[in-house]
Design a protein around this motif. Sequence first.
Motif, PDB file in Angstrom:
ATOM      1  N   ARG A   1      52.159  53.055 -36.037  1.00 24.21           N
ATOM      2  CA  ARG A   1      53.497  53.564 -35.718  1.00 24.21           C
ATOM      3  C   ARG A   1      53.875  54.734 -36.618  1.00 24.21           C
ATOM      4  N   THR A   2      52.879  55.540 -36.913  1.00 22.22           N
ATOM      5  CA  THR A   2      53.072  56.745 -37.712  1.00 22.22           C
ATOM      6  C   THR A   2      53.704  57.834 -36.853  1.00 22.22           C
ATOM      7  N   THR A   3      54.658  58.568 -37.393  1.00 28.51           N
ATOM      8  CA  THR A   3      55.175  59.747 -36.713  1.00 28.51           C
ATOM      9  C   THR A   3      54.158  60.868 -36.888  1.00 28.51           C
ATOM     10  N   LEU A   4      53.699  61.418 -35.769  1.00 28.02           N
ATOM     11  CA  LEU A   4      52.629  62.414 -35.765  1.00 28.02           C
ATOM     12  C   LEU A   4      53.196  63.769 -35.383  1.00 28.02           C
ATOM     13  N   VAL A   5      52.957  64.772 -36.227  1.00 29.08           N
ATOM     14  CA  VAL A   5      53.344  66.154 -35.923  1.00 29.08           C
ATOM     15  C   VAL A   5      52.091  67.006 -36.053  1.00 29.08           C
ATOM     16  N   LEU A   6      51.705  67.658 -34.961  1.00 26.90           N
ATOM     17  CA  LEU A   6      50.472  68.428 -35.001  1.00 26.90           C
ATOM     18  C   LEU A   6      50.663  69.830 -34.446  1.00 26.90           C
ATOM     19  N   VAL A   7      49.928  70.764 -35.043  1.00 24.96           N
ATOM     20  CA  VAL A   7      49.858  72.139 -34.555  1.00 24.96           C
ATOM     21  C   VAL A   7      48.594  72.261 -33.720  1.00 24.96           C
ATOM     22  N   THR A   8      48.728  72.845 -32.522  1.00 22.63           N
ATOM     23  CA  THR A   8      47.552  72.970 -31.668  1.00 22.63           C
ATOM     24  C   THR A   8      47.691  74.114 -30.683  1.00 22.63           C
ATOM     25  N   HIS A   9      46.541  74.696 -30.314  1.00 25.48           N
ATOM     26  CA  HIS A   9      46.461  75.640 -29.201  1.00 25.48           C
ATOM     27  C   HIS A   9      46.016  74.931 -27.916  1.00 25.48           C
ATOM     28  N   ASP A  10      45.659  73.666 -28.030  1.00 25.77           N
ATOM     29  CA  ASP A  10      45.060  72.908 -26.936  1.00 25.77           C
ATOM     30  C   ASP A  10      46.156  72.318 -26.043  1.00 25.77           C
ATOM     31  N   ALA A  11      46.279  72.838 -24.817  1.00 28.14           N
ATOM     32  CA  ALA A  11      47.336  72.373 -23.917  1.00 28.14           C
ATOM     33  C   ALA A  11      47.177  70.898 -23.562  1.00 28.14           C
ATOM     34  N   GLN A  12      45.934  70.427 -23.408  1.00 24.81           N
ATOM     35  CA  GLN A  12      45.714  69.021 -23.074  1.00 24.81           C
ATOM     36  C   GLN A  12      46.133  68.116 -24.223  1.00 24.81           C
ATOM     37  N   LEU A  13      45.834  68.542 -25.445  1.00 31.20           N
ATOM     38  CA  LEU A  13      46.259  67.767 -26.612  1.00 31.20           C
ATOM     39  C   LEU A  13      47.780  67.748 -26.702  1.00 31.20           C
ATOM     40  N   ALA A  14      48.416  68.902 -26.534  1.00 35.53           N
ATOM     41  CA  ALA A  14      49.875  68.964 -26.606  1.00 35.53           C
ATOM     42  C   ALA A  14      50.520  68.068 -25.557  1.00 35.53           C
TER      43      ALA A  14
END
Length: 228
Positions: free
Chosen positions: A194-207
């Motif tokens: 239940r970790t809050t996850l904040v990620l930077v990505t160029h990957d549309a599928q990941l986003a």
Amino acid sequence: MESSNSIEVRGLGKRVADAGGELTILDGIEFTARPGSAVAITGSSGSGKSTLLGLLAGLDVPSEGSVILAGHDLFALDEDARARLRAAHVGFVFQSFQLLPNLTALENVMLPLELAGKPAAEAARTMLERVGLGARLHHYPRTLSGGEQQRVSLARAFVVQPSLLFADEPTGSLDAASGEKIIDLMFSMHQEQRTTLVLVTHDAQLAARCGQQIVLHAGRLVAPTGKA
């Protein structure tokens, strides 16, 4: 908002001096990430994504605005207090893995626990087994594939059971197959802890796998979508 895994961003801006006078990197960023949510920060190169992530983690200082992280006004704290807050609540996953080359996989994962004065060896071993590296405990980073190194990085991030996890292009150095496995693993562990996850990505599928997307253009928030 006082949860240990919440983030509230208010009027966040970042400017730096340049040859022309002043360059605005971020301007008026506002959003909230609810506890246990997954948030993707997207946008073209140079839009301010990594700068925003650094500010959310208190690794940089804004020109204006505030970040309420785990119930604390991040920039009302001095640098040492911010470091203690990160140690207590935050995990990191980097595109370049950031493993210490002279430590084995096991020792890399043990390190944050040892720095916190917590029992380390058994927890680190269990976490490496969780990410499928139980047979690679005593291998050094140079002998591991990129996907394996990122698994060690994930294990190191999650072994401290962080309230918040910041990931900067976590699949950017990996081939498609390895990247997909890493993302599946990261989201599985995010949901389990239940970790809050904040990620930077160029990957549309990941986003698209995140419940909330923060889309930046030229340092401004142009499309907050979804629910945190």
